[in-house]
Each structure stands twice: as C-alpha cells, then as structure tokens.
Design a protein around this motif. Structure first.
Motif, PDB file in Angstrom:
ATOM      1  N   VAL A  55     -32.653 -31.885  22.054  1.00 34.72           N
ATOM      2  CA  VAL A  55     -33.532 -31.136  21.108  1.00 34.72           C
ATOM      3  C   VAL A  55     -33.452 -29.735  20.636  1.00 34.72           C
ATOM      4  CG1 VAL A  55     -35.769 -30.847  20.548  1.00 34.72           C
ATOM      5  CG2 VAL A  55     -35.200 -33.116  21.313  1.00 34.72           C
ATOM      6  N   SER A  56     -33.245 -29.103  21.864  1.00 31.65           N
ATOM      7  CA  SER A  56     -33.011 -27.529  21.640  1.00 31.65           C
ATOM      8  C   SER A  56     -32.700 -27.088  23.136  1.00 31.65           C
ATOM      9  CB  SER A  56     -34.398 -27.266  21.433  1.00 31.65           C
ATOM     10  OG  SER A  56     -34.517 -25.838  21.123  1.00 31.65           O
ATOM     11  N   CYS A  57     -32.115 -25.770  23.078  1.00 26.78           N
ATOM     12  CA  CYS A  57     -31.723 -24.988  24.322  1.00 26.78           C
ATOM     13  C   CYS A  57     -31.916 -23.515  24.297  1.00 26.78           C
ATOM     14  CB  CYS A  57     -30.599 -25.465  24.716  1.00 26.78           C
ATOM     15  SG  CYS A  57     -29.044 -24.807  23.633  1.00 26.78           S
ATOM     16  N   ILE A  58     -32.120 -22.802  25.405  1.00 22.92           N
ATOM     17  CA  ILE A  58     -32.028 -21.571  25.046  1.00 22.92           C
ATOM     18  C   ILE A  58     -31.477 -20.923  26.374  1.00 22.92           C
ATOM     19  CG2 ILE A  58     -34.458 -21.347  26.657  1.00 22.92           C
ATOM     20  CD1 ILE A  58     -35.326 -19.032  24.980  1.00 22.92           C
ATOM     21  N   SER A  59     -30.593 -19.908  26.002  1.00 24.33           N
ATOM     22  CA  SER A  59     -29.609 -19.393  27.036  1.00 24.33           C
ATOM     23  C   SER A  59     -30.461 -18.416  27.918  1.00 24.33           C
ATOM     24  CB  SER A  59     -28.544 -18.671  26.226  1.00 24.33           C
ATOM     25  OG  SER A  59     -28.829 -17.643  25.676  1.00 24.33           O
ATOM     26  N   CYS A 111     -25.435 -22.849  25.959  1.00 26.67           N
ATOM     27  CA  CYS A 111     -26.415 -23.142  24.957  1.00 26.67           C
ATOM     28  C   CYS A 111     -25.911 -22.267  23.982  1.00 26.67           C
ATOM     29  CB  CYS A 111     -27.782 -22.758  25.365  1.00 26.67           C
ATOM     30  SG  CYS A 111     -28.946 -22.834  24.157  1.00 26.67           S
ATOM     31  N   GLY A 112     -25.960 -23.035  22.559  1.00 27.98           N
ATOM     32  CA  GLY A 112     -25.417 -22.043  21.630  1.00 27.98           C
ATOM     33  C   GLY A 112     -24.713 -23.174  20.566  1.00 27.98           C
ATOM     34  N   ARG A 113     -24.124 -22.421  19.445  1.00 31.47           N
ATOM     35  CA  ARG A 113     -23.456 -23.341  18.584  1.00 31.47           C
ATOM     36  C   ARG A 113     -22.445 -24.486  19.255  1.00 31.47           C
ATOM     37  NH1 ARG A 113     -20.366 -20.548  13.699  1.00 31.47           N
ATOM     38  NH2 ARG A 113     -22.571 -19.641  13.463  1.00 31.47           N
ATOM     39  N   GLY A 114     -22.561 -25.293  18.957  1.00 31.34           N
ATOM     40  CA  GLY A 114     -21.779 -26.513  19.590  1.00 31.34           C
ATOM     41  C   GLY A 114     -22.297 -27.025  21.162  1.00 31.34           C
TER      42      GLY A 114
END
Length: 121
Positions: A47-51, A100-103
């Motif tokens: 769903v989502s991530c944060i670095s 985490c990020g684009r891709g």
C-alpha cells in the motif's frame, strides 16, 4: 525486529482511520517501513512505504487518500486513511522493507500481527 500494527476497526464509507505501527526492541528510524493489506480471497497488496529519511511511496489505489508518516520520538509509523471505501476492507500489516521510493518492489520483512479494517455502512 518485532512490529505491531494497531488502530483498525469498523468505519463507514467516507470515514477515516489512523493505523499505527510500533516496534519493540529496536528503533524504527533506521528502517524503511511498509504498509501492506490483504483482503479475503485476494493477494497481498503493498500500500505505502516510508524510507528512513522520510521519502514516501503510495500505490495508485490509495494515492491522495492515505498518508504515511513517522514519529521517531514515539518509534511509530502511521498510516492516515481518509475517504475510506469498501474496497479498502482488509487486514493491514506493517513490515520493514527496502528501497522505498519510485519503483518500490513491495518486499516486506519482519512481519507483525495485522489489524483489521472494515469499511461498511
């Protein structure tokens, strides 16, 4: 690393919930953290991530409605979910992740117990 998701519940369509992902025995600020969900009979969805430095990623299905954040002082990562719809109904899990990020690959590690979110009138 042991993670625990909480904050789920029953909410009406259009409502909001905030999920929390807390850790024991480790500080989360060094990790990328992801939120995942799995609805009955469906595959798990990233769903989502944060670095670790605050960069974020959202799946198209939640973009503009969900917001991920982290409070390092509380050793917690949050998922604010607004404008919830019945299709958001699922068990939600948090886990450590990488890149985490684009891709983002959506890989998860160190899974914790999930929290159930039900969106229904």
């Amino acid at each position: 690393v042991q993670l625990q998701a909480s904050g789920g519940g029953l909410v009406q369509p259009g409502g909001s919930l905030r999920l929390s992902c807390a850790a024991s025995g480790v500080t989360l600020d060094r990790y990328d953290i992801g939120w995942f969900r799995q609805a009955p009979g469906k595959e798990r969805e990233a769903v989502s991530c944060i670095s670790s430095y605050g960069g974020t990623y959202y799946a198209d299905s939640v973009k503009g409605r969900f917001t991920i954040s982290r409070d390092n002082a509380k050793n917690t990562v949050y998922l604010q979910m607004n404008s919830l719809q019945p299709e958001d109904t699922a068990d939600y899990y948090c886990a450590t992740t990488v890149r985490c990020g684009r891709g983002w690959s959506g890989a998860g590690f160190n899974w914790g117990q999930g929290t159930q979110v039900t969106v229904s009138s």
